[in-house]
Design a protein around this motif. Structure first.
Motif, PDB file in Angstrom:
ATOM      1  N   SER A 250       9.713 -14.499   0.109  1.00 19.74           N
ATOM      2  CA  SER A 250       9.494 -13.099  -0.233  1.00 19.74           C
ATOM      3  C   SER A 250       8.365 -12.606   0.791  1.00 19.74           C
ATOM      4  CB  SER A 250       8.716 -13.016  -1.502  1.00 19.74           C
ATOM      5  OG  SER A 250       7.416 -13.818  -1.598  1.00 19.74           O
ATOM      6  N   VAL A 251       8.495 -11.094   1.298  1.00 23.01           N
ATOM      7  CA  VAL A 251       7.590 -10.715   1.975  1.00 23.01           C
ATOM      8  C   VAL A 251       6.298 -10.733   1.757  1.00 23.01           C
ATOM      9  CG1 VAL A 251       6.782  -8.517   3.428  1.00 23.01           C
ATOM     10  CG2 VAL A 251       9.348  -8.962   2.683  1.00 23.01           C
ATOM     11  N   PRO A 252       5.325 -11.195   2.387  1.00 25.60           N
ATOM     12  CA  PRO A 252       3.815 -11.396   1.927  1.00 25.60           C
ATOM     13  C   PRO A 252       2.872 -10.095   1.686  1.00 25.60           C
ATOM     14  CG  PRO A 252       4.024 -11.775   4.216  1.00 25.60           C
ATOM     15  CD  PRO A 252       5.193 -11.755   3.825  1.00 25.60           C
ATOM     16  N   ARG A 253       2.162  -9.816   0.949  1.00 29.68           N
ATOM     17  CA  ARG A 253       1.464  -8.606   0.827  1.00 29.68           C
ATOM     18  C   ARG A 253       0.065  -8.860   1.109  1.00 29.68           C
ATOM     19  NH1 ARG A 253       3.214  -5.491  -4.390  1.00 29.68           N
ATOM     20  NH2 ARG A 253       5.448  -6.392  -4.837  1.00 29.68           N
ATOM     21  N   PRO A 254      -0.115  -8.145   2.401  1.00 30.36           N
ATOM     22  CA  PRO A 254      -1.503  -8.350   2.941  1.00 30.36           C
ATOM     23  C   PRO A 254      -2.585  -7.291   2.176  1.00 30.36           C
ATOM     24  CG  PRO A 254      -0.128  -6.470   4.054  1.00 30.36           C
ATOM     25  CD  PRO A 254       0.871  -7.331   3.074  1.00 30.36           C
ATOM     26  N   ALA A 255      -3.870  -7.813   2.048  1.00 28.17           N
ATOM     27  CA  ALA A 255      -4.903  -7.158   1.492  1.00 28.17           C
ATOM     28  C   ALA A 255      -5.023  -5.471   1.859  1.00 28.17           C
ATOM     29  CB  ALA A 255      -6.074  -7.773   1.985  1.00 28.17           C
ATOM     30  N   PRO A 256      -5.261  -4.732   0.950  1.00 31.88           N
ATOM     31  CA  PRO A 256      -5.147  -3.323   1.125  1.00 31.88           C
ATOM     32  C   PRO A 256      -6.427  -2.860   2.217  1.00 31.88           C
ATOM     33  CG  PRO A 256      -5.358  -3.591  -1.259  1.00 31.88           C
ATOM     34  CD  PRO A 256      -5.506  -4.911  -0.673  1.00 31.88           C
ATOM     35  N   LEU A 257      -6.112  -2.155   3.095  1.00 31.60           N
ATOM     36  CA  LEU A 257      -6.837  -1.525   3.969  1.00 31.60           C
ATOM     37  C   LEU A 257      -6.942   0.005   4.378  1.00 31.60           C
ATOM     38  CD1 LEU A 257      -5.917  -3.974   7.274  1.00 31.60           C
ATOM     39  CD2 LEU A 257      -7.925  -4.091   5.798  1.00 31.60           C
ATOM     40  N   SER A 258      -7.690   0.714   4.978  1.00 28.77           N
ATOM     41  CA  SER A 258      -7.699   1.915   5.219  1.00 28.77           C
ATOM     42  C   SER A 258      -6.420   2.328   6.155  1.00 28.77           C
ATOM     43  CB  SER A 258      -9.202   2.619   5.617  1.00 28.77           C
ATOM     44  OG  SER A 258      -9.333   2.247   7.004  1.00 28.77           O
TER      45      SER A 258
ATOM     46  N   GLN B 127       0.715  -1.305   0.083  1.00 28.94           N
ATOM     47  CA  GLN B 127      -0.021  -0.011  -0.036  1.00 28.94           C
ATOM     48  C   GLN B 127       0.950   1.274  -0.159  1.00 28.94           C
ATOM     49  OE1 GLN B 127      -2.930  -1.825   3.360  1.00 28.94           O
ATOM     50  NE2 GLN B 127      -3.702   0.427   2.392  1.00 28.94           N
ATOM     51  N   GLY B 128       2.085   1.144   0.110  1.00 25.44           N
ATOM     52  CA  GLY B 128       2.752   2.468  -0.126  1.00 25.44           C
ATOM     53  C   GLY B 128       3.576   2.891   1.502  1.00 25.44           C
ATOM     54  N   ARG B 129       4.461   3.812   1.294  1.00 25.70           N
ATOM     55  CA  ARG B 129       5.109   4.374   2.323  1.00 25.70           C
ATOM     56  C   ARG B 129       4.096   4.919   3.736  1.00 25.70           C
ATOM     57  NH1 ARG B 129      10.253   7.637  -0.167  1.00 25.70           N
ATOM     58  NH2 ARG B 129      11.223   5.993  -1.098  1.00 25.70           N
ATOM     59  N   ALA B 130       3.016   5.399   3.160  1.00 21.62           N
ATOM     60  CA  ALA B 130       2.357   5.999   4.235  1.00 21.62           C
ATOM     61  C   ALA B 130       1.665   4.798   4.918  1.00 21.62           C
ATOM     62  CB  ALA B 130       1.057   6.587   3.383  1.00 21.62           C
ATOM     63  N   ALA B 131       1.215   3.886   4.420  1.00 25.76           N
ATOM     64  CA  ALA B 131       0.506   2.638   5.141  1.00 25.76           C
ATOM     65  C   ALA B 131       1.615   2.072   5.971  1.00 25.76           C
ATOM     66  CB  ALA B 131      -0.013   1.475   4.203  1.00 25.76           C
ATOM     67  N   GLY B 132       3.064   2.010   5.516  1.00 26.79           N
ATOM     68  CA  GLY B 132       4.059   1.237   6.247  1.00 26.79           C
ATOM     69  C   GLY B 132       4.410   2.023   7.498  1.00 26.79           C
TER      70      GLY B 132
END
Length: 212
Positions: free
Chosen positions: A104-112, A37-42
């Motif tokens: 590889s790092v798992p990609r979780p489902a997008p969230l708010s 989801q990008g840096r902000a979500a991180g």
């Protein structure tokens, strides 16, 4: 720090730094959110994990200080048990086998972003390993006769949270490039685990030999 009964604060900060170098569930969650989801979500997930650590800090501060006030012997027993637990963790990190397959790092489902924050907080608060770590790690750096035990634990907790937040936020910002690649390198992960594992074993042995 000595006025609060905190011992070896520089060693505490070094141990926290080494701990943060080891890829674990919190790091995997942060990297996964950053990649998906990008840096902000991180960064938000890093803040959520730090917020979860606030609960552990308060619980350890008031719980352990109450135990110390009630019985110095019981507190010493907790410190010794914590030292053995750190040695156990260290040995596991040093000797555990490499995992096969896709790393590889798992990609979780997008969230708010609010959902990311609270999910990260819940993940941290409900992790029993984090609870055990706080209870075993913090007492190693507070003297048995500390004049302000609760305040000492709170100061250590704030230092832990500050250092972890800085590192986790940095990890989130570079997850798309350097951190993500490092997370996929088993060699990097193994050496980080060995370094931290050795540090935990040394810390546990130091506790066993300490009279304070």
């Amino acid at each position: 720090m000595n006025a609060l009964g905190i011992t070896d604060f520089s060693l505490f900060c070094l141990a926290v730094f080494l701990l943060n170098l080891t890829p674990g569930p919190d790091t995997a969650y942060i990297i996964g959110r950053s990649v998906a989801q990008g840096r902000a979500a991180g960064v938000v997930s890093a803040l959520g994990i730090s917020f979860g650590c606030c609960f552990h800090t308060l619980a350890s501060a008031f719980g352990l200080s109450a135990l110390l006030a009630a019985s110095a012997t019981a507190f010493l027993a907790i410190k010794l048990a914590g030292g053995l637990y750190l040695i156990y963790l260290g040995i596991r990190l040093v000797w555990q086998k490499e995992t096969a397959g896709n790393t590889s790092v798992p990609r979780p489902a997008p969230l708010s972003l609010p959902a990311v924050f609270w999910q990260a907080t819940l993940t941290n608060v409900t992790n029993p390993k984090v609870i055990l770590f706080f209870l075993s790690f913090f007492p190693q750096f507070v003297a048995r006769d500390a004049p302000r035990q609760a305040l000492a634990f709170l100061v250590l907790g704030m230092a832990f949270i500050t250092l972890s937040t800085l590192w986790n936020s940095f990890t989130a910002l570079v997850a798309g490039t350097l951190a993500a690649r490092a997370g996929r390198r088993p060699q990097f992960k193994r050496w980080a685990e060995r370094i931290v594992g050795s540090a935990f074993v040394a810390l546990g042995i130091r506790l066993a030999l300490s009279k304070s």
